[in-house]
Write a protein that holds these residues in place. Structure first.
Motif, PDB file in Angstrom:
ATOM      1  N   ILE A 176      -2.839   1.017  -4.485  1.00  0.00           N
ATOM      2  CA  ILE A 176      -1.593   0.716  -4.563  1.00  0.00           C
ATOM      3  C   ILE A 176      -0.898   1.475  -5.722  1.00  0.00           C
ATOM      4  O   ILE A 176       0.200   1.330  -6.324  1.00  0.00           O
TER       5      ILE A 176
ATOM      6  N   ARG B 145       2.537   8.328  -5.220  1.00  0.00           N
ATOM      7  CA  ARG B 145       3.611   7.924  -4.267  1.00  0.00           C
ATOM      8  C   ARG B 145       4.115   6.514  -4.402  1.00  0.00           C
ATOM      9  O   ARG B 145       4.981   6.051  -4.185  1.00  0.00           O
ATOM     10  N   SER B 146       2.750   5.754  -4.285  1.00  0.00           N
ATOM     11  CA  SER B 146       2.794   4.158  -4.047  1.00  0.00           C
ATOM     12  C   SER B 146       3.945   3.756  -5.296  1.00  0.00           C
ATOM     13  O   SER B 146       4.513   3.049  -5.396  1.00  0.00           O
ATOM     14  N   ARG B 147       3.317   4.354  -6.772  1.00  0.00           N
ATOM     15  CA  ARG B 147       4.231   3.810  -7.941  1.00  0.00           C
ATOM     16  C   ARG B 147       5.644   4.121  -7.888  1.00  0.00           C
ATOM     17  O   ARG B 147       6.577   3.391  -8.138  1.00  0.00           O
TER      18      ARG B 147
ATOM     19  N   ARG C 138       7.595   4.441  -5.204  1.00  0.00           N
ATOM     20  CA  ARG C 138       8.009   3.336  -4.273  1.00  0.00           C
ATOM     21  C   ARG C 138       8.078   2.048  -4.945  1.00  0.00           C
ATOM     22  O   ARG C 138       9.274   1.492  -4.674  1.00  0.00           O
TER      23      ARG C 138
ATOM     24  N   TYR D  66       4.746  -1.877  -2.429  1.00  0.00           N
ATOM     25  CA  TYR D  66       3.885  -0.573  -2.483  1.00  0.00           C
ATOM     26  C   TYR D  66       3.984  -0.074  -1.343  1.00  0.00           C
ATOM     27  O   TYR D  66       4.593  -0.545  -0.201  1.00  0.00           O
ATOM     28  N   ASN D  67       3.366   1.101  -1.064  1.00  0.00           N
ATOM     29  CA  ASN D  67       3.253   2.119   0.201  1.00  0.00           C
ATOM     30  C   ASN D  67       2.840   1.313   1.441  1.00  0.00           C
ATOM     31  O   ASN D  67       3.318   1.343   2.331  1.00  0.00           O
ATOM     32  N   CYS D  68       1.575   0.572   1.182  1.00  0.00           N
ATOM     33  CA  CYS D  68       1.109  -0.227   2.454  1.00  0.00           C
ATOM     34  C   CYS D  68       2.008  -1.367   2.691  1.00  0.00           C
ATOM     35  O   CYS D  68       1.836  -1.847   3.854  1.00  0.00           O
TER      36      CYS D  68
ATOM     37  N   PRO E  38       5.654  -1.934   2.624  1.00  0.00           N
ATOM     38  CA  PRO E  38       7.019  -1.374   1.907  1.00  0.00           C
ATOM     39  C   PRO E  38       8.174  -2.768   2.221  1.00  0.00           C
ATOM     40  O   PRO E  38       9.166  -2.261   1.717  1.00  0.00           O
TER      41      PRO E  38
ATOM     42  N   THR F  89       2.145  13.610  -0.936  1.00  0.00           N
ATOM     43  CA  THR F  89       1.659  12.972  -2.320  1.00  0.00           C
ATOM     44  C   THR F  89       1.584  14.052  -3.488  1.00  0.00           C
ATOM     45  O   THR F  89       1.961  13.739  -4.445  1.00  0.00           O
TER      46      THR F  89
ATOM     47  N   GLU G 209      -4.688   7.781  -0.440  1.00  0.00           N
ATOM     48  CA  GLU G 209      -4.126   6.701   0.451  1.00  0.00           C
ATOM     49  C   GLU G 209      -4.843   5.260   0.149  1.00  0.00           C
ATOM     50  O   GLU G 209      -4.202   4.192   0.079  1.00  0.00           O
TER      51      GLU G 209
END
Length: 244
Positions: A125, A129-131, A133, A140-142, A144, A189, A235
């Motif tokens: 997380i 990219r997750s940060r 988002r 987080y990415n997983c 959304p 990413t 990821e």
């Protein structure tokens, strides 16, 4: 009780297992095992595989490969195996679904032989990219969007954690992390790399506030991992830990 089949994650974890050089016949536990896809591959490698999950969703080939060594159980409570019975335990995309990760890891510690290995994979997380988002949406990415609140669901990610939080969980449960790797990376990413210098500086300044000398030393290790390619771009993370 793990996500649907994740070929890239499974392949990455299986490579980690093979790199350990365990003898054929070594005793492994797959917890949670989901449909048993990983258990099947482990059995093909010649290991004696046991498995556990909160529900029975085993594929027919997994049931055959396990040969009666599958149990349904609450993994935050004592499991039906004796102390120090396993050489290796796998937790593939499972810990983020559990209500009490501390209880789970203490039980994994009990089940492992001295020096035994725990391989854990979980969503990353704090990738770049997750940060971004999370900064924009609070998710987080997983995951959304908000979880479905109509009922509790074992597939929900109720325990997503950052790398430092996972390290704390493992260290305080009796494990030493020996490797941190990414299971796979999405090329998009790398487009977020422009944020790395700022993150490096911000993290350095934040960590300087630590008063404890011993923790400052540990923080150098943590900072190095936080700024590694695995954490910045992966990821999902694979953490390899040894029972101390």
């Amino acid at each position: 009780m793990k996500a649907p089949s994740c070929p890239k994650i499974y392949a990455s974890v299986l490579r980690r297992v093979q790199a350990l050089g365990l003898a054929r016949g070594a005793k492994l536990l797959d917890a949670p095992c989901g449909d048993g896809e990983v258990s099947v591959e482990l059995a093909k490698l010649g290991f004696e595989v046991s498995a556990v999950d909160m529900v029975d969703e085993l594929l027919p080939e997994a049931r055959a490969a396990l040969g009666g060594r599958f149990r349904i159980a609450d993994m935050t409570r004592p499991l039906p195996w004796p102390d120090a019975g396993f050489d290796l335990i796998l937790c593939v995309e499972g810990i983020e679904h559990l209500e009490d990760a501390f209880a789970f890891l203490r039980e994994m510690y009990r089940l492992l032989k001295p020096g035994g290995i725990l391989i854990l994979s979980t969503p990353n997380i704090i990738s770049l990219r997750s940060r971004v988002r999370f900064f924009g949406s609070g998710f987080y990415n997983c995951d959304p969007r908000p979880l479905d609140e109509s009922a509790r669901n074992p597939m929900h990610h109720i325990g997503l954690r950052t790398f430092p939080e996972l390290r704390y969980l493992l260290r305080t449960s009796g494990f030493e992390i020996t490797a941190v790797a990414a299971t796979h990376t999405k090329p998009i990413t790398y487009a977020y790399s422009i944020f790395v210098p700022w993150m490096w500086l911000y993290t350095l300044i934040a960590f300087r506030k630590e008063k404890s000398g011993a923790q400052r030393e540990r923080n150098r290790e943590i900072r190095g991992t936080l700024l590694s390619g695995a954490v910045l771009y992966g990821e999902n993370l694979t953490l390899v830990s040894r029972k101390i």
